[in-house]
Write a protein that holds these residues in place. Structure first.
Motif, PDB file in Angstrom:
ATOM      1  N   LEU A 174       0.840  -1.194   0.000  1.00 11.89           N
ATOM      2  CA  LEU A 174       0.000   0.000   0.000  1.00 11.89           C
ATOM      3  C   LEU A 174       0.874   1.241   0.000  1.00 11.89           C
ATOM      4  O   LEU A 174       1.812   1.354   0.806  1.00 11.89           O
ATOM      5  N   TRP A 200      -1.288  -1.211  -4.289  1.00 15.70           N
ATOM      6  CA  TRP A 200      -2.536  -0.475  -4.134  1.00 15.70           C
ATOM      7  C   TRP A 200      -2.232   0.986  -3.819  1.00 15.70           C
ATOM      8  O   TRP A 200      -1.443   1.287  -2.916  1.00 15.70           O
ATOM      9  N   VAL A 202      -3.570   4.721  -2.430  1.00 11.43           N
ATOM     10  CA  VAL A 202      -4.551   5.175  -1.441  1.00 11.43           C
ATOM     11  C   VAL A 202      -4.570   6.700  -1.413  1.00 11.43           C
ATOM     12  O   VAL A 202      -3.527   7.356  -1.390  1.00 11.43           O
ATOM     13  N   LEU A 281      -3.231   4.655   5.025  1.00 16.65           N
ATOM     14  CA  LEU A 281      -2.964   3.296   4.581  1.00 16.65           C
ATOM     15  C   LEU A 281      -3.524   2.249   5.549  1.00 16.65           C
ATOM     16  O   LEU A 281      -3.806   1.121   5.140  1.00 16.65           O
ATOM     17  N   VAL A 288      -8.237  -3.774   1.529  1.00 19.44           N
ATOM     18  CA  VAL A 288      -7.427  -4.708   0.743  1.00 19.44           C
ATOM     19  C   VAL A 288      -7.650  -6.134   1.233  1.00 19.44           C
ATOM     20  O   VAL A 288      -7.851  -7.066   0.431  1.00 19.44           O
TER      21      VAL A 288
END
Length: 318
Positions: A174, A200, A202, A281, A288
């Motif tokens: 992340l 990912w 954010v 996060l 997630v």
């Protein structure tokens, strides 16, 4: 479409800034692992000089400039961390720096940039800040863009290079997105070095320029409303957008309050004081895990720590 970075670009950036920046710690986090229910590893980039990953890009860019470009002085626009880093790095390299910030930027960030020797210009909002930036560049100053520059993005990617080398067993990483340079570089490094990894992005609501760009099919202008000024870019660039499309699993958004509470969770569980740009996060990690299941091994880039305690507590309770 912009040309995508390669891991070779990131390795070249790592060589260029070697000895100039810290190789920040990559550590297993028992506290976050217990909180999230899966093994979690953190990259503590908030311990970097000037308090965030931004020093990497600033060094790489200024070191790449000609003598003439350095002599003209450098200029950048920032909601906080890029300005602090640009001031710090330019001061060390003997280059005059001007930093343009919106008046909404944290007072601490303004003070730190000025203390490092930069000429800080405050404007009424981010749109005006980018407008003044253009004027200064047109007048001859050398631009050091916070994210729309492959040299800068590759250097930010050295965060991911180190993280991937130190924690190659993570399945999901992340990383915060403001303008997207950090995410572009980190994803480039991780996707090259850790096969199958998911990266990912954010953002916070109201600083969701990348999420809106993905929904629109390309970069769009937004008016940031998030209190998280270090993520509040008014737009992403074609460069960072194309990397997000090619390399990110998805871009998630959380509220300001959730991001601030994430900062408090990092203080309590990881024993570090991180800004909400990193705190976001923690709640995103739960999303997630809902998506990928309990077999994940998380990696979290704790990108910066330049936030006042009183502000974070106020935002957490909003």
């Amino acid at each position: 479409m912009a040309e995508l970075l390669t891991v070779g670009d990131v390795l070249a950036a790592a060589e260029a800034i070697d000895g100039r920046v810290l190789r920040t710690p990559t550590l297993p986090s028992p506290g976050l692992s217990a909180l999230l229910g899966v093994p979690t590893t953190v990259k503590l980039e908030l311990l970097q000089r000037s308090g965030s990953f931004k020093a990497r890009g600033a060094f790489a860019k200024i070191l790449s400039l000609s003598d003439e470009a350095r002599a003209a002085g450098v200029v950048g626009v920032s909601g906080g961390n890029h300005g602090i880093a640009l001031a710090d790095v330019a001061g060390e390299l003997g280059v005059a720096a001007t930093v343009v910030m919106p008046s909404s930027a944290p007072a601490r960030s303004v003070e730190l940039a000025r203390a490092a020797g930069a000429d800080v210009r405050l404007t009424d909002g981010l749109a005006a800040a980018f407008g003044l930036l253009r004027e200064l560049v047109e007048a001859g100053a050398t631009l050091v863009h916070p994210y729309d520059d492959p040299v800068v993005a590759a250097a930010q990617g050295t965060v991911g290079l180190e993280f991937a080398q130190d924690a190659p067993d993570v399945t999901d990483v992340l990383v915060s997105i403001g303008g997207g340079g950090l995410a572009a570089g980190v994803a480039t490094a991780f996707r090259a070095l850790v096969p199958g990894v998911r990266v990912w992005g954010v953002e916070t609501e109201g600083a969701d320029a990348m999420r809106r760009a993905l929904d629109a099919g390309g970069p769009v202008e937004i008016t940031p409303t998030s209190v998280v000024s270090t993520l509040s870019a008014p737009h992403v660039s074609q460069l960072t957008y194309d990397h997000a499309v090619a390399l990110l699993e998805d871009v998630l958004t959380v509220s300001d309050a959730e991001a601030a509470r994430g900062s408090i969770a990092l203080a309590e569980r990881q024993k570090v004081w991180a800004e909400p740009a990193a705190g976001c996060l923690v709640p995103a990690a739960r999303t997630v895990l809902d998506r990928v299941g309990g077999g994940a091994r998380l990696g979290i880039v704790v990108c910066g720590g330049n936030a006042a305690v009183a502000d974070v507590v106020k935002w957490a309770n909003a």
